[in-house]
Scaffold this motif. Structure first.
Motif, PDB file in Angstrom:
ATOM      1  N   PRO A   1      40.964  36.627  -3.469  1.00 50.75           N
ATOM      2  CA  PRO A   1      39.857  36.149  -2.624  1.00 50.75           C
ATOM      3  C   PRO A   1      39.380  34.732  -2.901  1.00 50.75           C
ATOM      4  CG  PRO A   1      39.507  38.446  -3.189  1.00 50.75           C
ATOM      5  CD  PRO A   1      40.725  38.004  -3.943  1.00 50.75           C
ATOM      6  N   PRO A   2      39.152  34.294  -4.158  1.00 52.99           N
ATOM      7  CA  PRO A   2      38.716  32.897  -4.348  1.00 52.99           C
ATOM      8  C   PRO A   2      39.749  31.887  -3.883  1.00 52.99           C
ATOM      9  CG  PRO A   2      38.225  34.217  -6.298  1.00 52.99           C
ATOM     10  CD  PRO A   2      39.089  35.050  -5.431  1.00 52.99           C
ATOM     11  N   VAL A   3      41.027  32.180  -4.115  1.00 55.22           N
ATOM     12  CA  VAL A   3      42.077  31.260  -3.677  1.00 55.22           C
ATOM     13  C   VAL A   3      42.140  31.210  -2.155  1.00 55.22           C
ATOM     14  CG1 VAL A   3      44.552  30.790  -3.735  1.00 55.22           C
ATOM     15  CG2 VAL A   3      43.393  31.618  -5.792  1.00 55.22           C
ATOM     16  N   ALA A   4      42.057  32.366  -1.514  1.00 53.57           N
ATOM     17  CA  ALA A   4      42.062  32.402  -0.045  1.00 53.57           C
ATOM     18  C   ALA A   4      40.882  31.617   0.515  1.00 53.57           C
ATOM     19  CB  ALA A   4      42.022  33.852   0.437  1.00 53.57           C
ATOM     20  N   PHE A   5      39.718  31.713  -0.129  1.00 50.42           N
ATOM     21  CA  PHE A   5      38.540  30.968   0.322  1.00 50.42           C
ATOM     22  C   PHE A   5      38.778  29.461   0.225  1.00 50.42           C
ATOM     23  CE2 PHE A   5      34.772  28.645  -1.174  1.00 50.42           C
ATOM     24  CZ  PHE A   5      33.968  28.727  -0.049  1.00 50.42           C
ATOM     25  N   VAL A   6      39.328  29.008  -0.899  1.00 55.67           N
ATOM     26  CA  VAL A   6      39.569  27.579  -1.089  1.00 55.67           C
ATOM     27  C   VAL A   6      40.587  27.064  -0.076  1.00 55.67           C
ATOM     28  CG1 VAL A   6      40.497  25.865  -2.685  1.00 55.67           C
ATOM     29  CG2 VAL A   6      38.930  27.612  -3.521  1.00 55.67           C
ATOM     30  N   LEU A   7      41.657  27.828   0.150  1.00 57.05           N
ATOM     31  CA  LEU A   7      42.687  27.395   1.088  1.00 57.05           C
ATOM     32  C   LEU A   7      42.151  27.345   2.517  1.00 57.05           C
ATOM     33  CD1 LEU A   7      45.799  29.326  -0.297  1.00 57.05           C
ATOM     34  CD2 LEU A   7      45.247  26.909  -0.577  1.00 57.05           C
ATOM     35  N   LEU A   8      41.386  28.354   2.906  1.00 63.09           N
ATOM     36  CA  LEU A   8      40.840  28.359   4.263  1.00 63.09           C
ATOM     37  C   LEU A   8      39.810  27.248   4.455  1.00 63.09           C
ATOM     38  CD1 LEU A   8      40.419  32.191   4.909  1.00 63.09           C
ATOM     39  CD2 LEU A   8      42.093  30.653   5.923  1.00 63.09           C
ATOM     40  N   LYS A   9      38.983  27.038   3.444  1.00 61.42           N
ATOM     41  CA  LYS A   9      37.984  25.966   3.565  1.00 61.42           C
ATOM     42  C   LYS A   9      38.655  24.604   3.616  1.00 61.42           C
ATOM     43  CE  LYS A   9      33.716  24.187   1.557  1.00 61.42           C
ATOM     44  NZ  LYS A   9      32.699  24.321   0.488  1.00 61.42           N
ATOM     45  N   GLY A  10      39.700  24.437   2.797  1.00 66.80           N
ATOM     46  CA  GLY A  10      40.421  23.170   2.833  1.00 66.80           C
ATOM     47  C   GLY A  10      41.156  22.955   4.141  1.00 66.80           C
ATOM     48  N   ALA A  11      41.685  24.036   4.714  1.00 63.53           N
ATOM     49  CA  ALA A  11      42.416  23.907   5.976  1.00 63.53           C
ATOM     50  C   ALA A  11      41.477  23.604   7.133  1.00 63.53           C
ATOM     51  CB  ALA A  11      43.204  25.183   6.252  1.00 63.53           C
ATOM     52  N   PHE A  12      40.311  24.230   7.142  1.00 64.86           N
ATOM     53  CA  PHE A  12      39.389  24.053   8.252  1.00 64.86           C
ATOM     54  C   PHE A  12      38.437  22.874   8.045  1.00 64.86           C
ATOM     55  CE2 PHE A  12      39.893  28.805   9.104  1.00 64.86           C
ATOM     56  CZ  PHE A  12      40.868  28.569  10.053  1.00 64.86           C
ATOM     57  N   GLU A  13      38.186  22.512   6.791  1.00 68.85           N
ATOM     58  CA  GLU A  13      37.253  21.413   6.531  1.00 68.85           C
ATOM     59  C   GLU A  13      37.962  20.315   5.741  1.00 68.85           C
ATOM     60  OE1 GLU A  13      33.713  22.960   4.738  1.00 68.85           O
ATOM     61  OE2 GLU A  13      33.410  24.468   6.285  1.00 68.85           O
ATOM     62  N   ASP A  14      37.851  20.385   4.411  1.00 71.57           N
ATOM     63  CA  ASP A  14      38.475  19.367   3.571  1.00 71.57           C
ATOM     64  C   ASP A  14      38.516  19.895   2.143  1.00 71.57           C
ATOM     65  OD1 ASP A  14      39.595  17.120   2.564  1.00 71.57           O
ATOM     66  OD2 ASP A  14      37.912  15.776   2.938  1.00 71.57           O
ATOM     67  N   PHE A  15      39.559  19.526   1.400  1.00 71.97           N
ATOM     68  CA  PHE A  15      39.668  19.944   0.005  1.00 71.97           C
ATOM     69  C   PHE A  15      38.788  19.095  -0.915  1.00 71.97           C
ATOM     70  CE2 PHE A  15      43.678  21.723   1.606  1.00 71.97           C
ATOM     71  CZ  PHE A  15      43.617  22.986   1.037  1.00 71.97           C
ATOM     72  N   TYR A  16      38.278  17.995  -0.396  1.00 73.23           N
ATOM     73  CA  TYR A  16      37.497  17.094  -1.245  1.00 73.23           C
ATOM     74  C   TYR A  16      36.179  17.748  -1.648  1.00 73.23           C
ATOM     75  CZ  TYR A  16      34.936  12.977  -2.798  1.00 73.23           C
ATOM     76  OH  TYR A  16      34.199  12.090  -3.532  1.00 73.23           O
ATOM     77  N   GLY A  17      35.895  17.752  -2.952  1.00 71.02           N
ATOM     78  CA  GLY A  17      34.623  18.247  -3.462  1.00 71.02           C
ATOM     79  C   GLY A  17      34.534  19.744  -3.622  1.00 71.02           C
ATOM     80  N   ILE A  18      35.642  20.477  -3.431  1.00 68.23           N
ATOM     81  CA  ILE A  18      35.602  21.932  -3.580  1.00 68.23           C
ATOM     82  C   ILE A  18      35.593  22.293  -5.056  1.00 68.23           C
ATOM     83  CG2 ILE A  18      36.851  24.087  -3.160  1.00 68.23           C
ATOM     84  CD1 ILE A  18      37.919  22.940  -0.620  1.00 68.23           C
ATOM     85  N   ASN A  19      34.716  23.220  -5.449  1.00 60.19           N
ATOM     86  CA  ASN A  19      34.688  23.721  -6.817  1.00 60.19           C
ATOM     87  C   ASN A  19      34.478  25.233  -6.773  1.00 60.19           C
ATOM     88  OD1 ASN A  19      31.641  24.276  -7.015  1.00 60.19           O
ATOM     89  ND2 ASN A  19      31.690  22.089  -6.482  1.00 60.19           N
ATOM     90  N   VAL A  20      34.616  25.866  -7.946  1.00 59.55           N
ATOM     91  CA  VAL A  20      34.549  27.326  -7.999  1.00 59.55           C
ATOM     92  C   VAL A  20      33.158  27.837  -7.649  1.00 59.55           C
ATOM     93  CG1 VAL A  20      36.423  27.530  -9.654  1.00 59.55           C
ATOM     94  CG2 VAL A  20      34.104  27.199 -10.495  1.00 59.55           C
ATOM     95  N   GLY A  21      32.146  26.985  -7.824  1.00 60.14           N
ATOM     96  CA  GLY A  21      30.799  27.413  -7.471  1.00 60.14           C
ATOM     97  C   GLY A  21      30.602  27.607  -5.982  1.00 60.14           C
ATOM     98  N   ASP A  22      31.460  26.952  -5.165  1.00 60.19           N
ATOM     99  CA  ASP A  22      31.337  27.120  -3.717  1.00 60.19           C
ATOM    100  C   ASP A  22      31.617  28.555  -3.299  1.00 60.19           C
ATOM    101  OD1 ASP A  22      30.726  24.468  -3.493  1.00 60.19           O
ATOM    102  OD2 ASP A  22      32.768  23.837  -3.000  1.00 60.19           O
ATOM    103  N   TYR A  23      32.540  29.216  -4.013  1.00 66.80           N
ATOM    104  CA  TYR A  23      32.848  30.604  -3.670  1.00 66.80           C
ATOM    105  C   TYR A  23      31.653  31.498  -3.956  1.00 66.80           C
ATOM    106  CZ  TYR A  23      35.282  35.089  -3.545  1.00 66.80           C
ATOM    107  OH  TYR A  23      35.666  36.378  -3.247  1.00 66.80           O
ATOM    108  N   TRP A  24      30.954  31.253  -5.046  1.00 68.17           N
ATOM    109  CA  TRP A  24      29.739  32.021  -5.345  1.00 68.17           C
ATOM    110  C   TRP A  24      28.675  31.787  -4.278  1.00 68.17           C
ATOM    111  CZ3 TRP A  24      27.972  35.743  -8.621  1.00 68.17           C
ATOM    112  CH2 TRP A  24      26.587  35.910  -8.705  1.00 68.17           C
ATOM    113  N   ASN A  25      28.481  30.518  -3.889  1.00 72.04           N
ATOM    114  CA  ASN A  25      27.483  30.221  -2.848  1.00 72.04           C
ATOM    115  C   ASN A  25      27.834  30.910  -1.535  1.00 72.04           C
ATOM    116  OD1 ASN A  25      25.989  28.562  -4.570  1.00 72.04           O
ATOM    117  ND2 ASN A  25      27.208  26.753  -4.050  1.00 72.04           N
ATOM    118  N   TRP A  26      29.130  30.955  -1.205  1.00 63.76           N
ATOM    119  CA  TRP A  26      29.565  31.599   0.027  1.00 63.76           C
ATOM    120  C   TRP A  26      29.288  33.099  -0.011  1.00 63.76           C
ATOM    121  CZ3 TRP A  26      34.093  34.769   1.021  1.00 63.76           C
ATOM    122  CH2 TRP A  26      34.319  34.992   2.375  1.00 63.76           C
TER     123      TRP A  26
END
Length: 709
Positions: free
Chosen positions: A650-675
């Motif tokens: 799940p965390p990897v899928a979240f990062v990949l989807l967010k990067g694909a739809f938005e941008d990989f810049y500035g993504i950190n593991v805390g974003d998954y917790w916030n989501w």
């Protein structure tokens, strides 16, 4: 004679039914069926923008645009005066939020409306497992509430001259009394112009409720608090505590004393009839540089949508009567996607070939239209799957009231009076037309669709179309589970008695079911950890995520040792290496059940979840067996399993989807917790799906990959 008797017995043997023969055929060819069905499901999903239909008005009684607009420049002048008085208070040194509320109440009462005030305390979203599917607990709300931390909604009610008081239409305009911006002032002005018109018309058959929501603690919180009091009034303990501890005579009771002399300020909570529909009116601070536009937000909690007719009448009136450009949310990153453009060109070429063969075959759309439709469809699927409301209208859908948020964006700055008058006139006439159509209804919205995906403001995909892709994606699961069950049942040790054989079969499936049950219980435990982590003060999202991961990792072996004691392992240890097939069969079965149940709650979540979890469930096979075979086919399968296992986390899928739809810049593991925090704060069923269905099934697939066979 004996030969004749044998022939008679063979002819008397009943033949299997066609449905049974078909099932046996599908199970015996499960590999081919799985590839065909999953591929067809993905293709069907990509074809949805082409299969979308034009929207249409299903309910004939709505008759949008059949009557001439009655809102005139006179109402616009009154609205401008109201806006001026409201904005002038920003520059007055002694003006307070109370004065602004009094001003709005004064304007409402001047229209002979019933004016009331609704006091509420801020709702602090906090994860609590016992209240996940229920409304917020008043005790939780009152923990951080003080005598000064409350909001006050201003409510005006117009009684319909041709109605019986059993139905009502709600207008909502959020505003912050501490600082009223130009956008909020204009939205209040548009609502006031419509409210002033409706207070004088004779054709009104439904009561009109204008809710000026105090948004200083959040737009949704203010609307939800008023709706709870409107729909399910209760004398809560929080009211008793505050009446005893707070000196409300100096705060709330004195608030309306200036209007009581007019006899138009009503004490207590006032209600109208059953809500037929609700419209949330907002004006964007920054406009569209090309033309006046209208953004429609319709998604409510857990993928709920308003009746499509409500969106259709807004779209029709805005485009054909007021000349506004309608906009819905899109995944902007997909608009520049090269592979999507290539796919659109291919579909466009196929459509041209189909029309050359038969002009009646209307397959295919222009490539640019396909790309925009796919971006809108992806956005609609994502926000429905997220399960979080996209605006304060979501609070109405929790009570089965159709509601949408209309955000009007002006083309240029509205500081010039001529441009402002035109903007208020167009916005007011749009709201007037929508209210007039809803006023014609003799019953609730029911003719059109409640389950749909939008590909543009004027095109949609109904549930009967997009459910085909989901059915094709999950169809291989029961077939492969049945194949593995029959194959594992046949592979029993030789030279064993019938009794030992039966015991072996029964234990093998019982042991696999026990493992799957333990892992799903672990998923429930993992879903409860955030409640305890939220109690720890002064922690960052990254810290919470790391602690959550460590607790989840350590809790699985501990839970397995508690529930899977050595007493059970002693019997099954001899055949442990041969149980991966039965374990995979039970895992696939639970995955199918989980996705099917989720499709009832939130179809979009089930669709996205099927794309992520079904491939690894079908391909999962011990890596040891694939590496021992040393063929290109088995090595390719092992590589695909490792890749799918990595993507399915799940965390990897979240990062990949967010990067694909938005941008990989500035993504950190805390974003998954916030989501995830936003999911459980809004009681989204997607959170439970991730923790109780997706994560355990993924863990079981990883266990199968590293099975010691």
């Amino acid at each position: 004679m004996e030969g004749m008797g044998a022939n008679q017995n063979n002819s008397a043997k009943p033949r299997a039914r066609p449905i049974v023969r078909l099932g046996i055929f599908l199970i015996s060819h499960s590999n081919i069926v799985s590839v065909v069905c999953f591929t067809a499901g993905v293709v069907a999903l990509l074809l949805l923008p082409i299969l979308a239909k034009n929207t249409y008005i299903s309910e004939n009684a709505l008759m949008p645009g059949s009557a001439n607009n009655m809102l005139s420049t006179h109402h616009v002048t009154d609205a401008n005066k109201f806006i001026k008085d409201l904005t002038d208070m920003e520059f007055r040194s002694g003006a307070s939020p109370m004065e602004r509320r009094k001003l709005m109440a004064h304007y409402m009462s001047a229209l002979d409306a019933e004016v009331t005030f609704h006091k509420f305390y801020p709702q602090f979203n906090q994860f609590h497992p016992l209240h996940f599917f229920t409304g917020p607990n008043s005790d939780i709300i009152s923990e951080n509430a003080t005598c000064s931390s409350f909001g006050i909604n201003t409510v005006g009610i117009i009684r319909a001259p041709r109605g019986d008081g059993k139905e009502a239409i709600v207008l909502v305009t959020p505003y912050n009394p501490n600082k009223v911006g130009m956008g909020e002032a204009l939205s209040l002005g548009i609502a006031y112009s419509v409210f002033a018109l409706l207070s004088r018309v004779t054709w009104l058959a439904k009561d009109i409720v204008w809710l000026v929501a105090d948004s200083q603690y959040g737009e949704y919180s203010a609307v939800a608090a008023w709706l709870r009091e409107y729909q399910a009034p209760a004398f809560r303990r929080v009211d008793i505590v505050n009446s005893e501890t707070c000196n409300e005579s100096s705060t709330f009771n004195e608030f309306g004393q200036g209007l009581c002399v007019d006899g138009k300020l009503n004490g207590g909570f006032r209600r109208a009839g059953t809500m037929a529909a609700a419209l949330v009116i907002k004006v964007a601070e920054q406009g569209n540089q090309y033309e006046d536009s209208l953004n429609i937000y319709a998604e409510a909690s857990n993928g709920q949508m308003p009746n499509l007719d409500l969106i259709n009448i807004v779209n029709y009136l805005a485009v054909h009567k007021q000349g506004l450009r309608i906009k819905v949310k899109k995944m902007w990153s997909l608009l520049g996607s090269k592979w999507l453009k290539t796919l659109g060109v291919i579909f466009e070429s196929l459509g041209q070939i189909a029309r050359s063969l038969n002009p009646q075959w209307k397959f295919g759309i222009p490539a640019t239209e396909y790309v925009e439709g796919a971006a809108t469809l992806a956005s609609s699927l994502y926000y429905q799957g997220l399960g979080v409301p996209t605006g304060p209208h979501g609070a109405f859908r929790d009570y089965q009231v159709d509601a949408i948020t209309l955000e009007i964006s002006p083309k240029v700055s509205l500081t010039k009076m001529i441009r402002r008058n035109e903007f208020i006139l167009r916005g007011g006439r749009l709201i007037e037309g929508v209210i007039r159509s809803i006023n014609n209804l003799l019953e609730k919205f029911h003719q059109s669709f409640f389950l749909y995906l939008l590909t543009s403001p004027s095109k949609f995909v109904s549930v009967g179309v997009y459910m085909i892709s989901f059915a094709l994606l999950v169809a291989p699961l029961p077939i492969v589970a049945a194949y593995l069950h029959s194959d594992a049942s046949d592979s029993v040790p030789q030279n064993t008695s019938a009794e030992v054989d039966a015991n072996h079969k029964s234990w093998k499936w019982l042991n696999s079911a026990r493992k799957v049950l333990v892992v799903h219980i672990w998923g429930v435990v993992v879903s409860l950890f955030p409640f305890f982590l939220c109690q720890v003060p002064n922690t960052t999202p990254t810290t919470n995520f790391v602690l959550w991961g460590l607790l989840s990792a350590y809790s699985l072996p501990i839970l397995y040792l508690i529930l899977g004691s050595p007493i059970f392992e002693a019997v099954a240890s001899r055949h442990e290496k041969n149980t991966w097939a039965s374990l995979k069969s039970v895992t696939i079965t639970t995955t199918f059940i989980g996705l099917s149940l989720m499709s009832v709650i939130n179809f979009a979540t089930a669709e996205i979840g099927a794309l992520l979890i079904v491939p690894i469930c079908l391909l999962a096979r011990p890596l040891k067996l694939d590496t021992q075979a040393r063929s290109w086919r088995t090595l390719l399968r092992a590589s695909c399993n490792l890749m799918l296992g990595f993507i399915g986390f799940p965390p990897v899928a979240f990062v990949l989807l967010k990067g694909a739809f938005e941008d990989f810049y500035g993504i950190n593991v805390g974003d998954y917790w916030n989501w995830l925090e936003s999911l459980w704060a809004w009681n989204s069923a997607t959170y439970l799906y991730i923790a109780v269905v997706h994560l355990p099934c993924w863990a079981l697939c990883i266990h199968i990959l590293f099975h010691p066979c």
